[in-house]
Structures are given as structure tokens and as C-alpha cells.
Design an enzyme around this catalytic site. Structure first.
Site, mmCIF file in Angstrom:
data_model
loop_
_atom_site.group_PDB
_atom_site.id
_atom_site.type_symbol
_atom_site.label_atom_id
_atom_site.label_comp_id
_atom_site.label_asym_id
_atom_site.label_seq_id
_atom_site.Cartn_x
_atom_site.Cartn_y
_atom_site.Cartn_z
ATOM 1 N N LYS A 77 -10.068 -11.854 -6.967
ATOM 2 C CA LYS A 77 -11.042 -12.110 -5.899
ATOM 3 C C LYS A 77 -12.143 -11.058 -5.944
ATOM 4 O O LYS A 77 -11.861 -9.889 -6.196
ATOM 5 C CB LYS A 77 -10.298 -12.000 -4.558
ATOM 6 C CG LYS A 77 -10.786 -12.949 -3.499
ATOM 7 C CD LYS A 77 -9.855 -12.950 -2.308
ATOM 8 C CE LYS A 77 -10.275 -11.913 -1.293
ATOM 9 N NZ LYS A 77 -9.676 -12.064 0.022
ATOM 10 N N LYS A 94 0.828 -1.208 0.000
ATOM 11 C CA LYS A 94 0.000 0.000 0.000
ATOM 12 C C LYS A 94 0.858 1.253 0.000
ATOM 13 O O LYS A 94 0.515 2.250 -0.639
ATOM 14 C CB LYS A 94 -0.940 0.002 1.205
ATOM 15 C CG LYS A 94 -2.068 -1.004 1.076
ATOM 16 C CD LYS A 94 -3.108 -0.808 2.151
ATOM 17 C CE LYS A 94 -4.202 -1.866 2.048
ATOM 18 N NZ LYS A 94 -5.163 -1.826 3.128
ATOM 19 N N LYS A 107 -14.723 -5.377 -2.425
ATOM 20 C CA LYS A 107 -15.528 -4.155 -2.291
ATOM 21 C C LYS A 107 -15.099 -3.081 -3.263
ATOM 22 O O LYS A 107 -15.881 -2.251 -3.678
ATOM 23 C CB LYS A 107 -15.314 -3.565 -0.899
ATOM 24 C CG LYS A 107 -15.888 -4.353 0.238
ATOM 25 C CD LYS A 107 -15.452 -3.686 1.554
ATOM 26 C CE LYS A 107 -15.719 -4.566 2.742
ATOM 27 N NZ LYS A 107 -14.660 -4.548 3.743
HETATM 28 P P1 AMP Z 1 -12.682 -7.559 3.150
HETATM 29 O O1 AMP Z 1 -14.015 -7.191 2.598
HETATM 30 O O2 AMP Z 1 -11.655 -7.776 2.097
HETATM 31 O O3 AMP Z 1 -12.244 -6.640 4.276
HETATM 32 O O4 AMP Z 1 -12.863 -8.997 3.814
HETATM 33 C C1 AMP Z 1 -13.638 -9.250 4.946
HETATM 34 C C2 AMP Z 1 -13.812 -10.742 5.073
HETATM 35 O O5 AMP Z 1 -14.563 -11.277 3.980
HETATM 36 C C3 AMP Z 1 -12.504 -11.515 5.122
HETATM 37 O O6 AMP Z 1 -12.578 -12.406 6.208
HETATM 38 C C4 AMP Z 1 -12.414 -12.285 3.850
HETATM 39 O O7 AMP Z 1 -11.908 -13.563 4.057
HETATM 40 C C5 AMP Z 1 -13.853 -12.374 3.371
HETATM 41 N N1 AMP Z 1 -13.833 -12.168 1.915
HETATM 42 C C6 AMP Z 1 -13.641 -10.993 1.267
HETATM 43 N N2 AMP Z 1 -13.689 -11.166 -0.068
HETATM 44 C C7 AMP Z 1 -13.901 -12.501 -0.282
HETATM 45 C C8 AMP Z 1 -14.047 -13.315 -1.449
HETATM 46 N N3 AMP Z 1 -14.008 -12.788 -2.674
HETATM 47 N N4 AMP Z 1 -14.266 -14.627 -1.275
HETATM 48 C C9 AMP Z 1 -14.346 -15.175 -0.038
HETATM 49 N N5 AMP Z 1 -14.209 -14.465 1.100
HETATM 50 C C10 AMP Z 1 -13.992 -13.147 0.989
#
Ligand code: AMP
Length: 344
Positions: A210, A129, A213
Site C-alpha cells: 500500500k 509493533k 507515508k
Molecule cells: P495513514 O496515513 O496510514 O494514517 O492513513 C490515514 C487514512 O488514509 C486512512 O483512513 C487510510 O484509509 C487512508 N489511506 C492511507 N494510505 C492509503 C492508500 N495507500 N490507499 C488508500 N487509502 C489510504
């Protein structure tokens, strides 16, 4: 009748299996999406019946990069509401906002005094970052130390982590172990639990990335509150591959494999077995759109219902913050005592 002295007291007979305590933090930096549901929210909701469950909305972590204050506030409430709508039970699990429990920041400072600058600087996420942004906040460097405080504050045993947070959890364990060795046993050293690999949901527009958001346009991301027609449009436009028959081959046909995995996460069953049920991509996409709509409809409706009374969600959060503070205060006293500070 006098108790039978030959028998141990009933409590001594009861199996001593202390409940496992787990913590998860979600950063309110965007709308929750299908990846969050499959990879984080569903396991939390299922786990609340087996483990002591703590979920906090990590609004302080959201300040480590450029942010809009009004947006953070709105997203914090939205995420809390979605979690409740998805089945998180506020009587079972503790759901609170990080900044409403000031002990997070108090412990953060104490742990900074047990963490090396080099250790924080080595973190891959900081390096990536900080290489991208010209102006890096000091809080981005110390982010993993705040994360250590989040975890150690509650004496948790398990932390579900994806690959991206593994290194940060390792730092938490290192700092806790060092602190305990240097100042006396103070913190529970947590272990990482890794989600199943199949919990990874990929972007519909770019199945090699992946679902997230902040993916460019959001065209490949199914947000949990997307209206049904938007979900359908995103699924029908999902990138597949030049083949025609439906088959599960993640290495060579990641788009179709992702659709089959999404379908499996909605309906249960295996992606390989599901592939046999569809003769064309169009049929598969229709099935995925329908299954997603059926899975997300109750969450969306419950979210709408809960949103009619924002006072309720706010009350859930403040009650939980109060309960969280009881445990947190205890930990702070232990840490201050150990460090030679006057804790009372
Ligand atoms: P984040 O939104 O990246 O802060 O992720 C929050 C949680 O959601 C984390 O525990 C990730 O493991 C899960 N997560 C986020 N994106 C994915 C995805 N595309 N597939 C599976 N789990 C996800």
C-alpha cells in the site's frame, strides 16, 4: 388567526432524520500522499455536505512511537493546511488538533477503567509493533483506548475505517456497550463504514504494498505537495511488468493495474475502459503524470496561499477546538456521573 388545532404543529410534521455524524483522525507522522487523498480526504470533503463531519489531527497518537517534537508540530500544521486546501470547509466541518481538546485524554482514562488489559494486549497492531521495537511505550498498548475516547467523545454514528483499524473500532464498540450496560446509557455505539476496495492506492515502486507515508525511500509515494517534476519522475519510474500492451489485470499485472486505478481516480471512469485508450506503457505513464498534476495543482497552489498566513490556519484550529470542547464536556459529564464521580 388561531392555529388550526386539527393540524399538528409544523415541527411535528418535519421528517425526523438526525444528521449522521462522522469522525476521522489523521496522524501527523508524515506528509499526506495520494493514498490519503483518495482513501480519506476526498471522501471526507464529499461527505461534509451530507454528514456532520469531524476531523482531528491525532497528534497524541503520534507520541506512541519515537518522534521529533518539531516535526510533529510542523506536520500538524501542514496536514491542517492541506486538508483546507483540498476543500475541507471549516464552516461545515470541525477540524481541530486532538491535544487542544483535553477531554480526549480525560475520557481515555475513564475508558481504561472499563477495558481489560488482555483486550488491549490482543490488538494485532500492538503485537506487530511491539514485536518490531525493543522499547515499547505504554501508550502504544493503550492507543486503542484513546482511539475509543476520540470516537465516543463526540457521539458519532459512523467511523470510516480501513482494514488496519477495524479491530480497534470493534474494541471501541465493545467498551462502549459494556460501559452502557454496566453504568447506564452513556455513549452512542458507532458503526464502521468501510471504504470501497478500489480506494486502495498501491506504492509505485512496489505495487504489492500500500502507498504509505513511511515507505522506505518515498520513491513510490506521490506526496500531495510534491513538485510537478517529482511527480512525473516517480510515475515514469513506476514498476510495471514485462508485458507490452496495456490491460487491467490486478492479479497478474499489479503495477499497470495500479496506474490505471490512479488514472481512474483522477479522471473518473473505470480502469478497464481506460486501458483501451493507451497503446503502450509510456503513453499510460504520461497520461497518469499529467492527470495527477492537473488534480494536485489546485491543492498545491491553495496550500501555498494558505501558508502565507499561518495565523489563519491556527485560528481555524483553535476556533474548532473550542467548539469541539462544548460537545466533549457534555460527554465527560455524562461519563463521570455514570461512574459515580462528582461531575459538577
Ligand atoms: P495513514 O496515513 O496510514 O494514517 O492513513 C490515514 C487514512 O488514509 C486512512 O483512513 C487510510 O484509509 C487512508 N489511506 C492511507 N494510505 C492509503 C492508500 N495507500 N490507499 C488508500 N487509502 C489510504
Amino acid at each position: 388567526m388561531a392555529p388550526n388545532a386539527a393540524l399538528p404543529a409544523p415541527t411535528a410534521l418535519a421528517p425526523k432524520t438526525p444528521a449522521v455524524r462522522r469522525i476521522t483522525g489523521l496522524k501527523p507522522t508524515g506528509h499526506l500522499h495520494l493514498g490519503n487523498l483518495v482513501g480519506a480526504i476526498r471522501p471526507i470533503v464529499a461527505g461534509q455536505y451530507r454528514a456532520e463531519t469531524i476531523v482531528f489531527l491525532a497528534d497524541l497518537h503520534a507520541l506512541t512511537v519515537t518522534h521529533q517534537p518539531a516535526q510533529i508540530r510542523a506536520l500538524t500544521l501542514e496536514q491542517a493546511t492541506v486538508l483546507l486546501a483540498a476543500g475541507l470547509d471549516p464552516d461545515r466541518a470541525l477540524l481541530y488538533v486532538q491535544s487542544q481538546v483535553p477531554q480526549h485524554t480525560e475520557l481515555h482514562y475513564l475508558l481504561e477503567c472499563a477495558t481489560g488489559y488482555g483486550e488491549a494486549h490482543r490488538m494485532i497492531q500492538f503485537r506487530e509493533k511491539s514485536a518490531r521495537d525493543r522499547q515499547v511505550r505504554l501508550s502504544l498498548l493503550s492507543y486503542p483506548v484513546l482511539m475509543a475516547a476520540d470516537i465516543l467523545l463526540h457521539d458519532v454514528h459512523e467511523v470510516p475505517v480501513g482494514d488496519d483499524q477495524s479491530q480497534h473500532l470493534e474494541l471501541t464498540r465493545t467498551v462502549a456497550t459494556r460501559f452502557n450496560a454496566r453504568y447506564g446509557d452513556t455513549f452512542t455505539v458507532p458503526r464502521a463504514v468501510h471504504p470501497a476496495v478500489s480506494a486502495r492506492v498501491m506504492d509505485l515502486a512496489d505495487p504489492t504494498a500500500k502507498m504509505g507515508k513511511t515507505n522506505a525511500s518515498g520513491a513510490g509515494t506521490i506526496f500531495l505537495l510534491d513538485p510537478p517534476e517529482v511527480i512525473r519522475r516517480k510515475v515514469l519510474r513506476a514498476v510495471t511488468d514485462p508485458g507490452r500492451t496495456v490491460g487491467y489485470d490486478p492479479g497478474h499485472r499489479p503495477g499497470v493495474a495500479n496506474l490505471l486505478e490512479i488514472l481512474a481516480s483522477c479522471l473518473g471512469g473505470s480502469p478497464v475502459a481506460l486501458a483501451a485508450d493507451y497503446g503502450s506503457y509510456a503513453q499510460l505513464k504520461n497520461a497518469v503524470a499529467e492527470a495527477l498534476e492537473a488534480m494536485l495543482r489546485p491543492i498545491r497552489l491553495r496550500h501555498t496561499e494558505l501558508s502565507r498566513d499561518p495565523g489563519y490556519v491556527r485560528q481555524v484550529l483553535t476556533d474548532a477546538a473550542e467548539r469541539a470542547q462544548e460537545n466533549a464536556t457534555n460527554t465527560i459529564h455524562r461519563a463521570k456521573d455514570a461512574l459515580g464521580l462528582l461531575s459538577h
